[in-house]
Design a protein around this motif. Structure first.
Motif, PDB file in Angstrom:
ATOM      1  N   ILE A  64       0.854  -1.185   0.000  1.00 26.26           N
ATOM      2  CA  ILE A  64       0.000   0.000   0.000  1.00 26.26           C
ATOM      3  C   ILE A  64       0.891   1.236   0.000  1.00 26.26           C
ATOM      4  CG2 ILE A  64      -1.813   1.252   1.221  1.00 26.26           C
ATOM      5  CD1 ILE A  64      -2.563  -1.428   2.527  1.00 26.26           C
ATOM      6  N   PHE A  68      -2.096   6.584   3.807  1.00 28.10           N
ATOM      7  CA  PHE A  68      -3.192   5.744   4.277  1.00 28.10           C
ATOM      8  C   PHE A  68      -3.239   5.834   5.796  1.00 28.10           C
ATOM      9  CE2 PHE A  68       0.466   2.945   4.159  1.00 28.10           C
ATOM     10  CZ  PHE A  68       0.408   2.293   5.377  1.00 28.10           C
ATOM     11  N   PHE A  77      -7.156  -0.765   6.689  1.00 26.90           N
ATOM     12  CA  PHE A  77      -6.415   0.358   6.171  1.00 26.90           C
ATOM     13  C   PHE A  77      -7.425   1.270   5.482  1.00 26.90           C
ATOM     14  CE2 PHE A  77      -3.219  -3.095   5.890  1.00 26.90           C
ATOM     15  CZ  PHE A  77      -2.272  -2.553   6.750  1.00 26.90           C
ATOM     16  N   LEU A  79      -7.613   4.044   2.780  1.00 31.15           N
ATOM     17  CA  LEU A  79      -6.737   4.499   1.702  1.00 31.15           C
ATOM     18  C   LEU A  79      -7.090   5.934   1.307  1.00 31.15           C
ATOM     19  CD1 LEU A  79      -6.951   1.176  -0.291  1.00 31.15           C
ATOM     20  CD2 LEU A  79      -5.287   1.811   1.456  1.00 31.15           C
ATOM     21  N   HIS A  80      -6.077   6.768   1.169  1.00 31.36           N
ATOM     22  CA  HIS A  80      -6.300   8.175   0.864  1.00 31.36           C
ATOM     23  C   HIS A  80      -5.849   8.575  -0.526  1.00 31.36           C
ATOM     24  CE1 HIS A  80      -7.663   8.955   4.879  1.00 31.36           C
ATOM     25  NE2 HIS A  80      -6.564   8.460   5.380  1.00 31.36           N
TER      26      HIS A  80
END
Length: 82
Positions: A64, A68, A77, A79-80
Motif C-alpha cells: 500500500i 493511508f 487500512f 486508503l487516501h
C-alpha cells in the motif's frame, strides 16, 4: 505463471487486514469467467501430488502506497490516494 496486479482505489476506500480470502475469491472468479470448466476444477480439485492437494495461488502482501490510515480498532487500512 507470475502476475503483477496494479490496483487503484477510490479515496476513503477501506481494505481489511485479512484481505487474502477476498483476493483469492476474486482471482478464481476472473479465471472462471475465462474458462468456467477449468475454474471449477481448479477451485474444487486443483493440482495433486499423491494424496496432497497443492494450493494454486501464492502471493505476496499487497504493498500500500502512502498516504493511508491504519485503523487498528477496525483492523483496516483507510486508503487516501488512488
Amino acid at each position: 505463471m507470475r502476475l503483477q496486479l496494479n490496483l487503484k482505489c477510490k479515496e476513503g476506500s477501506r481494505l481489511t487486514k485479512d484481505y487474502r480470502p477476498q483476493l483469492q475469491a476474486a482471482i478464481y472468479k476472473i479465471i472462471a469467467e475465462g474458462d468456467s470448466e477449468y475454474g471449477q476444477w481448479l477451485h474444487d480439485i486443483g493440482y495433486q501430488d499423491g494424496h496432497k492437494q497443492l494450493k494454486f495461488l501464492t502471493y505476496s502482501d499487497i504493498r500500500i502506497i502512502p498516504p493511508f490510515f491504519n485503523d487498528k480498532e477496525r483492523k483496516e487500512f483507510v486508503l487516501h490516494s488512488g
